[in-house]
Design a protein around this motif. Structure first.
Motif, mmCIF file in Angstrom:
data_model
loop_
_atom_site.group_PDB
_atom_site.id
_atom_site.type_symbol
_atom_site.label_atom_id
_atom_site.label_comp_id
_atom_site.label_asym_id
_atom_site.label_seq_id
_atom_site.Cartn_x
_atom_site.Cartn_y
_atom_site.Cartn_z
ATOM 1 N N SER A 54 45.867 39.896 30.992
ATOM 2 C CA SER A 54 46.200 40.882 32.029
ATOM 3 C C SER A 54 45.512 42.206 31.730
ATOM 4 C CB SER A 54 47.712 41.115 32.078
ATOM 5 O OG SER A 54 48.375 39.895 32.269
ATOM 6 N N LEU A 55 45.571 42.608 30.459
ATOM 7 C CA LEU A 55 44.922 43.868 30.084
ATOM 8 C C LEU A 55 43.418 43.807 30.364
ATOM 9 C CD1 LEU A 55 46.674 44.833 26.731
ATOM 10 C CD2 LEU A 55 46.629 46.190 28.834
ATOM 11 N N ALA A 56 42.803 42.661 30.004
ATOM 12 C CA ALA A 56 41.361 42.516 30.230
ATOM 13 C C ALA A 56 41.041 42.705 31.707
ATOM 14 C CB ALA A 56 40.890 41.148 29.752
ATOM 15 N N LEU A 57 41.861 42.069 32.574
ATOM 16 C CA LEU A 57 41.615 42.196 34.018
ATOM 17 C C LEU A 57 41.814 43.640 34.471
ATOM 18 C CD1 LEU A 57 43.436 38.947 35.164
ATOM 19 C CD2 LEU A 57 40.991 39.430 35.386
ATOM 20 N N LEU A 58 42.923 44.238 34.016
ATOM 21 C CA LEU A 58 43.225 45.612 34.452
ATOM 22 C C LEU A 58 42.137 46.583 33.998
ATOM 23 C CD1 LEU A 58 47.058 45.551 33.765
ATOM 24 C CD2 LEU A 58 45.977 45.928 35.994
ATOM 25 N N TYR A 59 41.669 46.402 32.755
ATOM 26 C CA TYR A 59 40.601 47.291 32.267
ATOM 27 C C TYR A 59 39.332 47.102 33.086
ATOM 28 C CZ TYR A 59 43.008 48.985 28.078
ATOM 29 O OH TYR A 59 43.854 49.611 27.218
ATOM 30 N N SER A 60 39.011 45.850 33.430
ATOM 31 C CA SER A 60 37.776 45.699 34.213
ATOM 32 C C SER A 60 37.952 46.236 35.624
ATOM 33 C CB SER A 60 37.234 44.274 34.189
ATOM 34 O OG SER A 60 38.247 43.359 34.364
ATOM 35 N N TYR A 61 39.194 46.173 36.194
ATOM 36 C CA TYR A 61 39.411 46.811 37.510
ATOM 37 C C TYR A 61 39.153 48.305 37.400
ATOM 38 C CZ TYR A 61 42.015 42.521 38.707
ATOM 39 O OH TYR A 61 42.384 41.231 38.920
ATOM 40 N N GLN A 62 39.515 48.867 36.227
ATOM 41 C CA GLN A 62 39.340 50.311 36.017
ATOM 42 C C GLN A 62 37.882 50.676 35.731
ATOM 43 O OE1 GLN A 62 41.983 52.741 35.836
ATOM 44 N NE2 GLN A 62 43.093 51.062 36.803
#
Ligand SMILES: [Zn+2]
Ligand SMILES: [Zn+2]
Length: 440
Positions: free
Chosen positions: A112-120
């Protein structure tokens, strides 16, 4: 909606909301808080409007996410994947994950963090999460978003994850510069060795190859000597210091040999006393063909009778064997000397025979050519009326008393004696040694 629902009815209530509230933003926000109180947001998540024209307050979505984060991480991860990231404040959710991080749910939370960071757009952090997960999708992510500038600090973890795929990226100079890779790998000498060894194959002129001397010495000695012979991009003294420290004698011999002079003598010394290889010593002397080296070898060999015959066999054509023989002390026992001397004499016999045959062939050839020349000189010369004097261009045969003496040259030109400038050569062809023949 006002009265309490039995637990199993909450999904029905959520479906009902969808029917009744439609796209009415205000009503939705009001109703959602009723689900919050009972921690039933998870039931409503599937029905919440997420379209651009009916976006609820970001807090609504965040509350749903927090509830999933607390009670159902798999559902949480699914929402992160499904919902458009513009619906909620990504940084707030990231912080919430860090605050609620639980080891037993690490995989879902890291993803989830990986996805959220790439969204950012924070790809470096995203890559770090994938690396923590040991997830090889990281390479796909790098390729798709061309994250070659981002990976510079992640080089070692990437190699740890998949050496082959990491090197494929690292060796592509158009994607990442060798200086960046080398700088990062300074802390991991084994990876630096693997990288530079491979880089050498794709780019033999790279400026880092001098580092390979110590790396080969440490990780793969078999490649050291071929490298020293092949490359010009290292400081010979530095390489020598490394080989001395490691007591790599053949490599030292090569380097000292390149330096020449006193160093070549040291190299020969190493061959004789450390490597103890007479053939190698002889080859070394032949290669350098230096009298001092030969003398050193001969002096050494007379101290060791068991190698003297090998030296005698090896030096033919380079040094007069008499020098060796004269240094043998009276009464010294030398194994196999008789065989060596016979060999030597046999070798000289062959040489003599060769010389004699060559001389005979040369003489035969000389006599043959000489008789051809004599035959040529004996040949007669024809004089006719339509021939002209090469000087005055008048007919050579004239009924004029002044012109009745003619001079002919071997080249075929004829002159009236009166017209002739010099008896020594034909002026027409400037043949200095053309012999004149006088015809009356
Ligand atoms: Zn003439
Ligand atoms: Zn002539």
């Amino acid at each position: 909606m006002e009265e309490a629902f039995p637990l199993y009815r909450w999904p029905d209530a959520a479906r009902l909301c969808l029917r009744m509230l439609g796209n009415n933003k205000a009503l939705w926000e009001e109703e959602v808080f009723k689900f919050v109180k009972c921690q039933r947001l998870r039931s409503v998540s599937a029905y919440l409007p997420t379209s651009e024209d009916c976006k609820l307050d970001p807090h609504v979505y965040e509350m749903v996410l927090y509830e999933f984060l607390k009670f159902d991480v798999k559902g949480f991860l699914n929402l992160i994947k499904e919902w458009p990231f513009q619906l909620y404040n990504g940084l707030a959710v990231i912080n919430a994950i860090h605050d609620n991080f639980r080891k037993q749910d690490a995989n879902e939370l890291l993803e989830s963090l990986a996805l959220l960071y790439s969204y950012q757009g924070d790809y470096e952090s995203a890559l770090r999460m994938y690396l923590k997960l040991q997830n090889k999708d990281v390479f796909e992510l790098i390729r798709r978003y061309e994250l070659y500038n981002v990976i510079s600090k992640l080089i070692i973890p990437l190699i740890n994850l998949d050496r082959e795929r990491a090197f494929k990226i690292l060796l592509d100079r158009s994607k990442i510069k060798p200086e960046v890779v080398v700088h990062q790998l300074e802390n991991n000498q084994e990876y630096l060795f693997l990288y530079l060894d491979s880089l050498q194959k794709v780019n033999s002129n790279n400026i880092f190859q001098h580092k390979l001397v110590s790396l080969y010495a440490k990780y793969d000695r078999t490649k050291l000597l071929p490298f020293l012979r092949r490359s010009k991009e290292y400081v010979i003294q530095d390489a020598l210091a490394i080989c001395k420290r490691e007591e790599f004698y053949p490599e030292m011999v090569y380097l000292l040999g390149c330096m020449g002079g006193v160093e070549a003598a040291e190299a020969l010394n190493i061959i004789i006393h450390r490597i103890k290889d007479v053939e190698m010593a002889i080859e070394f002397c032949k290669e350098h063909d230096d009298n001092d080296l030969w003398n050193t070898l001969i002096d050494e060999s007379t101290k060791q009778p068991e190698i003297i015959t090998k030296v005698l066999d090896g030096i033919v054509d380079f040094v007069n064997p008499e020098v060796v023989v004269s240094k043998i002390k009276m009464g010294q026992t030398i194994p196999n000397l008789r065989k060596s001397v016979i060999n030597m004499l046999w070798h000289y016999n062959i040489q003599e025979e060769l010389l004699f045959t060559a001389l005979r062939m040369q003489l035969d050839d000389y006599f043959e050519t000489h008789s051809e020349v004599v035959a040529l000189h004996r040949r007669g010369q024809q004089v006719s009326y339509n021939q002209c004097c090469a000087q005055c261009q008048c007919p050579i045969l004239m009924k004029n008393d002044n012109f009745n003496s003619i001079v002919g040259f071997k080249c075929g030109h004829m002159y009236h004696e009166l017209c002739l400038l010099s008896n020594d050569y034909c002026t027409e062809c400037q043949m200095w040694n053309s012999q004149p023949t006088e015809v009356e």
